[in-house]
Design a protein around this motif. Structure first.
Motif, PDB file in Angstrom:
ATOM      1  N   LEU A 161      44.367  23.128 -33.271  1.00  0.00           N
ATOM      2  CA  LEU A 161      45.802  23.157 -32.986  1.00  0.00           C
ATOM      3  C   LEU A 161      46.089  24.143 -31.857  1.00  0.00           C
ATOM      4  O   LEU A 161      46.955  23.910 -31.006  1.00  0.00           O
ATOM      5  CB  LEU A 161      46.580  23.541 -34.244  1.00  0.00           C
ATOM      6  N   MET A 162      45.328  25.223 -31.799  1.00  0.00           N
ATOM      7  CA  MET A 162      45.464  26.176 -30.691  1.00  0.00           C
ATOM      8  C   MET A 162      45.040  25.524 -29.376  1.00  0.00           C
ATOM      9  O   MET A 162      45.670  25.722 -28.333  1.00  0.00           O
ATOM     10  CB  MET A 162      44.618  27.419 -30.971  1.00  0.00           C
ATOM     11  N   LEU A 163      43.983  24.709 -29.430  1.00  0.00           N
ATOM     12  CA  LEU A 163      43.499  24.024 -28.228  1.00  0.00           C
ATOM     13  C   LEU A 163      44.561  23.073 -27.674  1.00  0.00           C
ATOM     14  O   LEU A 163      44.853  23.097 -26.472  1.00  0.00           O
ATOM     15  CB  LEU A 163      42.203  23.273 -28.555  1.00  0.00           C
ATOM     16  N   VAL A 164      45.130  22.227 -28.528  1.00  0.00           N
ATOM     17  CA  VAL A 164      46.112  21.260 -28.025  1.00  0.00           C
ATOM     18  C   VAL A 164      47.383  21.963 -27.567  1.00  0.00           C
ATOM     19  O   VAL A 164      48.070  21.491 -26.646  1.00  0.00           O
ATOM     20  CB  VAL A 164      46.426  20.157 -29.059  1.00  0.00           C
ATOM     21  N   SER A 165      47.704  23.103 -28.172  1.00  0.00           N
ATOM     22  CA  SER A 165      48.857  23.882 -27.728  1.00  0.00           C
ATOM     23  C   SER A 165      48.606  24.463 -26.340  1.00  0.00           C
ATOM     24  O   SER A 165      49.530  24.570 -25.518  1.00  0.00           O
ATOM     25  CB  SER A 165      49.151  25.011 -28.724  1.00  0.00           C
ATOM     26  N   ALA A 166      47.368  24.846 -26.071  1.00  0.00           N
ATOM     27  CA  ALA A 166      47.007  25.318 -24.730  1.00  0.00           C
ATOM     28  C   ALA A 166      47.116  24.189 -23.715  1.00  0.00           C
ATOM     29  O   ALA A 166      47.512  24.405 -22.565  1.00  0.00           O
ATOM     30  CB  ALA A 166      45.587  25.877 -24.739  1.00  0.00           C
ATOM     31  N   ALA A 217      55.360  25.186 -27.217  1.00  0.00           N
ATOM     32  CA  ALA A 217      56.642  24.700 -27.734  1.00  0.00           C
ATOM     33  C   ALA A 217      56.626  23.181 -27.875  1.00  0.00           C
ATOM     34  O   ALA A 217      57.172  22.624 -28.844  1.00  0.00           O
ATOM     35  CB  ALA A 217      57.780  25.136 -26.812  1.00  0.00           C
ATOM     36  N   GLU A 218      55.977  22.520 -26.923  1.00  0.00           N
ATOM     37  CA  GLU A 218      55.900  21.055 -26.964  1.00  0.00           C
ATOM     38  C   GLU A 218      55.120  20.576 -28.185  1.00  0.00           C
ATOM     39  O   GLU A 218      55.491  19.586 -28.830  1.00  0.00           O
ATOM     40  CB  GLU A 218      55.249  20.537 -25.682  1.00  0.00           C
ATOM     41  N   MET A 219      54.044  21.268 -28.523  1.00  0.00           N
ATOM     42  CA  MET A 219      53.265  20.870 -29.699  1.00  0.00           C
ATOM     43  C   MET A 219      54.013  21.133 -30.997  1.00  0.00           C
ATOM     44  O   MET A 219      53.959  20.333 -31.931  1.00  0.00           O
ATOM     45  CB  MET A 219      51.917  21.600 -29.708  1.00  0.00           C
ATOM     46  N   ARG A 220      54.722  22.231 -31.053  1.00  0.00           N
ATOM     47  CA  ARG A 220      55.509  22.499 -32.262  1.00  0.00           C
ATOM     48  C   ARG A 220      56.541  21.391 -32.470  1.00  0.00           C
ATOM     49  O   ARG A 220      56.738  20.904 -33.592  1.00  0.00           O
ATOM     50  CB  ARG A 220      56.190  23.860 -32.175  1.00  0.00           C
ATOM     51  N   ALA A 221      57.190  20.968 -31.393  1.00  0.00           N
ATOM     52  CA  ALA A 221      58.188  19.907 -31.486  1.00  0.00           C
ATOM     53  C   ALA A 221      57.537  18.577 -31.864  1.00  0.00           C
ATOM     54  O   ALA A 221      58.080  17.809 -32.675  1.00  0.00           O
ATOM     55  CB  ALA A 221      58.946  19.775 -30.162  1.00  0.00           C
ATOM     56  N   ALA A 222      56.374  18.303 -31.286  1.00  0.00           N
ATOM     57  CA  ALA A 222      55.681  17.041 -31.561  1.00  0.00           C
ATOM     58  C   ALA A 222      55.238  16.971 -33.023  1.00  0.00           C
ATOM     59  O   ALA A 222      55.365  15.918 -33.675  1.00  0.00           O
ATOM     60  CB  ALA A 222      54.482  16.892 -30.633  1.00  0.00           C
TER      61      ALA A 222
END
Length: 341
Positions: free
Chosen positions: A302-307, A312-317
């Motif tokens: 999850l840290m990788l895709v957030s990078a 913020a985009e990953m949290r929203a997704a």
């Protein structure tokens, strides 16, 4: 950043316990910055252009879980993490008392082994029979489903927890983004002019290990072996020279590619070992787009895709995916991410 920054609420019923009825019958959430698109994986080929490169991880999951007993009669379970040669492995071992060097073990009532040494948290085991380790595992091992799949393996898992292009034996876990692809989809992509390329990264059991520190900067990643052929390097370089995109199928393909470009940012062919830990702030050198499944809360993936796509985009997704009841984790639905520059 803190591990708690990557937490989210996931209802248990959204964790996929079985694959979809048909391979490729999954939903697909497109994420391009703040723009989200709900779709289906069946339309994936429409999102690729001729000259784009798709990079697959062709590792093959081995039946890495063995059950047996010590000479004393105590029960023992071994999960092979890495095959070292024809007769030796590194394994996680569970038993009432950890075996000491020299301890004899008997697996599946027929395969004799000896504990040779401790290697960190792992145990080096030597099988004493003439058979090759891969043959022993194929005959007597069980497929190691992830811990969040709360059931025993069945006959369907032998096929469905394996990509259709799996070739190189050695993984303990599947590169799950690849589970969505069918032979027909691969043919459709090739006919469209999309370049299909491979890397190999043997996924280890460490991919499921929780992060046990508060500050992510203090976390030490597990190590995995990767191999990148020159043909894949050539295809990626050719695509970038003419403005085409490189899409990694899964975080394992991405980790292999980015590992092979560490240092000067130039992608190099060859075999290596990586413990790369990609977190927000990382500068990507190779990959433009990423196809991936949904990942566990507080996980390194999850840290990788957030990078890659933006914190913020990953949290929203993920909030959107939970609200829309997407299916999560290995047998779940997919996401298609564009890199946030």
């Amino acid at each position: 950043m803190l591990v708690s920054d990557f937490d989210y609420h996931l209802p248990d019923h959204l964790i996929a316990q079985h694959p979809p009825a048909e391979r490729g019958g999954s939903r697909l959430l497109g994420v391009d910055g703040a723009r989200l698109h709900d779709g289906y994986f069946a339309t994936f080929a429409e999102m690729m252009q001729a000259g784009d490169v798709l990079v697959f991880n062709d590792t093959r999951v081995i039946k890495a879980r063995l059950f047996g007993e010590k000479a004393s009669g105590g029960k023992i379970e071994a999960l092979v993490e890495r095959v070292l040669n024809d007769h030796e492995v590194l394994a996680h071992v569970r038993s009432s008392k950890s075996p000491k060097p020299g301890t004899r073990l008997l697996f599946a009532g027929q395969w004799q082994a000896e504990m040779i040494a401790r290697v960190g948290e792992l145990f080096q085991l030597r099988f004493l029979d003439a058979a090759n380790v891969f043959d022993i595992l194929e005959e007597s091992g069980k497929l190691p489903l992830p811990p969040y799949i709360e059931r025993d393996t069945d006959g369907d898992d032998d096929e469905r927890y394996q990509t259709v292009y799996a070739r190189e034996k050695g993984a303990v876990a599947a590169p799950t983004a690849g589970l969505h692809f069918t032979d027909q989809m691969l043919q459709t992509l090739a006919a469209k002019g999309v370049v299909l390329a491979n890397v190999t990264l043997h996924v280890g059991a460490g991919t499921f290990q929780p992060v046990r520190v508060d500050n992510i900067a203090d976390h030490k990643m597990h190590s995995e072996i990767y191999d990148i052929p020159q043909s894949t390097v050539d295809a990626i370089n050719a695509a970038h020279q003419v403005g085409r995109k490189v899409l990694a199928v899964g975080t394992t393909s991405m980790r292999a590619l980015e590992s092979a470009a560490r240092g000067d940012g130039v992608l190099k062919a060859g075999r290596g070992e990586t413990d790369i830990f990609i977190t927000p702030g990382y500068r990507f050198n190779v990959v433009d787009r990423l196809l991936t499944n949904f990942h566990l809360p507080k996980s390194t993936l999850l840290m990788l895709v957030s990078a890659f796509a933006g914190y913020a985009e990953m949290r929203a997704a993920y909030e959107h995916a939970v609200a829309q009841e997407y299916r999560f984790f290995s047998y779940g639905d997919a996401m298609l991410l564009n890199r946030k520059d």
